[in-house]
Design a protein around this motif. Sequence first.
Motif, PDB file in Angstrom:
ATOM      1  N   UNK A 247       0.838  -1.197   0.000  1.00 42.44           N
ATOM      2  CA  UNK A 247       0.000   0.000   0.000  1.00 42.44           C
ATOM      3  C   UNK A 247       0.875   1.249   0.000  1.00 42.44           C
ATOM      4  N   UNK A 248       0.360   2.299  -0.635  1.00 44.54           N
ATOM      5  CA  UNK A 248       1.097   3.546  -0.758  1.00 44.54           C
ATOM      6  C   UNK A 248       0.260   4.688  -0.192  1.00 44.54           C
ATOM      7  N   UNK A 249       0.877   5.518   0.637  1.00 45.60           N
ATOM      8  CA  UNK A 249       0.238   6.715   1.153  1.00 45.60           C
ATOM      9  C   UNK A 249       0.997   7.933   0.655  1.00 45.60           C
ATOM     10  N   UNK A 250       0.272   8.893   0.131  1.00 48.82           N
ATOM     11  CA  UNK A 250       0.903  10.134  -0.330  1.00 48.82           C
ATOM     12  C   UNK A 250       0.837  11.161   0.788  1.00 48.82           C
ATOM     13  N   UNK A 251       1.971  11.770   1.110  1.00 44.75           N
ATOM     14  CA  UNK A 251       2.070  12.793   2.151  1.00 44.75           C
ATOM     15  C   UNK A 251       2.392  14.120   1.484  1.00 44.75           C
ATOM     16  N   UNK A 252       1.503  15.094   1.668  1.00 42.27           N
ATOM     17  CA  UNK A 252       1.677  16.414   1.078  1.00 42.27           C
ATOM     18  C   UNK A 252       1.739  17.453   2.191  1.00 42.27           C
ATOM     19  N   UNK A 253       2.532  18.491   2.005  1.00 43.08           N
ATOM     20  CA  UNK A 253       2.638  19.556   2.995  1.00 43.08           C
ATOM     21  C   UNK A 253       3.898  20.364   2.794  1.00 43.08           C
ATOM     22  N   UNK A 254       3.994  21.466   3.540  1.00 44.17           N
ATOM     23  CA  UNK A 254       5.163  22.343   3.393  1.00 44.17           C
ATOM     24  C   UNK A 254       5.956  22.433   4.694  1.00 44.17           C
ATOM     25  N   UNK A 255       5.912  21.341   5.498  1.00 41.25           N
ATOM     26  CA  UNK A 255       6.658  21.344   6.769  1.00 41.25           C
ATOM     27  C   UNK A 255       8.148  21.483   6.517  1.00 41.25           C
ATOM     28  N   UNK A 256       8.800  22.256   7.404  1.00 36.17           N
ATOM     29  CA  UNK A 256      10.254  22.413   7.366  1.00 36.17           C
ATOM     30  C   UNK A 256      10.818  22.164   8.749  1.00 36.17           C
ATOM     31  N   UNK A 257      12.055  21.701   8.855  1.00 36.73           N
ATOM     32  CA  UNK A 257      12.663  21.470  10.163  1.00 36.73           C
ATOM     33  C   UNK A 257      12.591  22.726  11.028  1.00 36.73           C
ATOM     34  N   UNK A 258      12.207  22.527  12.280  1.00 32.81           N
ATOM     35  CA  UNK A 258      12.061  23.641  13.210  1.00 32.81           C
ATOM     36  C   UNK A 258      10.618  24.048  13.425  1.00 32.81           C
ATOM     37  N   UNK A 259       9.721  23.680  12.507  1.00 36.17           N
ATOM     38  CA  UNK A 259       8.304  24.003  12.664  1.00 36.17           C
ATOM     39  C   UNK A 259       7.672  23.063  13.688  1.00 36.17           C
ATOM     40  N   UNK A 260       6.900  23.624  14.626  1.00 39.40           N
ATOM     41  CA  UNK A 260       6.277  22.823  15.697  1.00 39.40           C
ATOM     42  C   UNK A 260       4.982  22.145  15.249  1.00 39.40           C
ATOM     43  N   UNK A 261       4.349  22.688  14.231  1.00 42.85           N
ATOM     44  CA  UNK A 261       3.127  22.091  13.696  1.00 42.85           C
ATOM     45  C   UNK A 261       3.380  21.617  12.270  1.00 42.85           C
ATOM     46  N   UNK A 262       2.974  20.404  12.004  1.00 41.78           N
ATOM     47  CA  UNK A 262       3.049  19.874  10.638  1.00 41.78           C
ATOM     48  C   UNK A 262       1.621  19.791  10.106  1.00 41.78           C
TER      49      UNK A 262
END
Length: 676
Positions: free
Chosen positions: A538-553
């Motif tokens: 199974x494959x799950x696609x993860x989308x987002x603009x998280x960057x290291x140091x951000x407390x919320x993803x």
Amino acid sequence: MTTSRSEARAPFRSLLVANRGEIACRVIRSARAMGIETIAIHSEADRDAVHVAMADRAVEIGPAPAAQSYIDMERVLRAIEDTGAEAVHPGYGFLSENPKFARALAKRGVVFVGPPAGAIDKMGDKIASKKIAAEAGVSTVPGHMGLIEDAEEAVKIAREIGYPVMIKASAGGGGKGMRIAHDDDQAREGFEASKREAASSFGDDRIFIEKFVVGPRHIEIQVLADRHGNCVYLGERECSIQRRNQKVVEEAPSPFLDEATRTAMGEQACALARAVGYESAGTVEFIVDAERNFYFLEMNTRLQVEHPVTELITGIDLVEQMIRVAAQEPLPFAQQDIKLNGWAIESRLYAEDPYRGFLPSIGRLTRYRPPQEFVSDAEVVRNDTGVAEGGEISMHYDPMIAKLCTWAPDRARAIDAMERALDGFELEGIGHNLPFLSAVMAHPKFRSGDIHTGFIAEEWPEGFDGVALPGETLRRIAAACATLQRIEEIRRARISGRIDHHERRVGKAFVVQVAGESHAVTLKAGTGATDVRFEDGTVMRVEGDWRPGMRLARLVIDGVPTVLKVAPRIAGFRLRHRGADLDVKVWTARQAELAALMPEKQGADTSKLLLCPMPGVVVHVDVVEGQEVEEGQPLCTVEAMKMENVLRAERKLRVAKLHAAAGDSLSVDQTIMEFE
């Protein structure tokens, strides 16, 4: 429906807010919008408080303890005289239901933004109020309304009424001075504890007893009356989600009432208000049984903590209306004008640790980032608060930090909005009940509306120890954490100049360990998204603009919008989501093999120690050195944030040594006594 502030001039030149915290901020917001100069009072501990910064002027009135500042009437009156305040809003708690304060203001020609002192007298005394309610045709709970002299008389009365009974302080409120007794021993102990709490919190130790209705719902009616004979009710609020008689979640309207019951309760509430010559905003509280029979509990002659949910479904600013009524203006609407629109939920954010039996927590808010407030036709998020990042939660005051509210056109969407808002609420530095609030929102019984005042005790009988997320949610979290780990590694590679050509060809592989399960995954990154393939294909696609140091993803995982609280740890993350607090490990295959061989660190043995579970003051110690105690026997009582907490023996033991005595101030985990 909304009321316009531009229709009339400011009813007062200046308003002193005789309170602190979120309610002081709430009153200041409305008063300033009306063009009224605002004046704050504060203790030494609150010099840098948010309400002080918000006000146009501020006056320090005394030391940190409330008894020497906010409820010291002479100090507050002196501040009123020194500032020349034309009117005073008391908020709730402190002096808000003190008729002596209202009379003292009238004597000085200062307007009290609240009901007449006579109405406070009649409704502030719970014994007298029940008699008046009965005379006004309001349905009341069976009970003993006379004063009770001692614990033995309390036992006798409780037997006559029939267990279970509710032991309550006549001048009480906020769950203080209140106990439920199921037998004689609990009646004796509850009477003494309620009497002490009442004396400490209200300076009035009178106690009464009434029948406790099993499985009741706590539903209250908001009333608003003016000085021209007009009185309306603004629908109801359901306040059944309680812990130790302290409200945790409220909503408006109630999912249980039908229109006929709502009308009957509202009309009785207004009848009671008229019977005592009530003016201003007030709340008539009822308990409602499974057959929708309702019984009067008490009338709160002030603004309620949970008033925002009523404002959200009616569009009426209750603080503004209180101020205008105090200025002798008539209500701008009649009962037929009141329309209930949509659904609103309020979650009370407390400085209490749900993992330690909801015991109070104090300290500095090292991080405080509430979700963004906004208003739209589809959703509203509102956060009433009186703290800021870097502020301190003190043992001297109520543990409530904020009231997070959401509105939507229907109940299901209002709950969904609350879940998202809780997901995005960042709070660090103290113990708090955010995880528990998320657990309530997700509970099937809450979502269905099948609730009563014993809901928390019934659903979490052994206390709260976190949330077990569904397997599919855990798989999405595993996919998310693998993606976040890959982003971390890309950042490190760019810094060091390393490029892994093999990884670019075949993808990055990880073993993710979450909630006792291991997931071997392979990642392939595309533009703005990462595909995470599990061992089963199974494959799950993860989308987002998280960057290291951000407390919320803020991610979309397999099509599901998801907000995760992220804190990096060695080889993984601390992840918090929907009430779950997870230690997620992200290893290479070889690291996972080696980690499995590492022994787990064992905690210290504290089984023969009684440790103080929260900062507080020892009220009294119930045992002596050398005494044998039985399981459940009281060992000592510790007071924190105006509430008494009885610490009991977990099993049969002998007391070896006492380390604390009555009057001692203790910190968290300080030893109170040792056992053999």
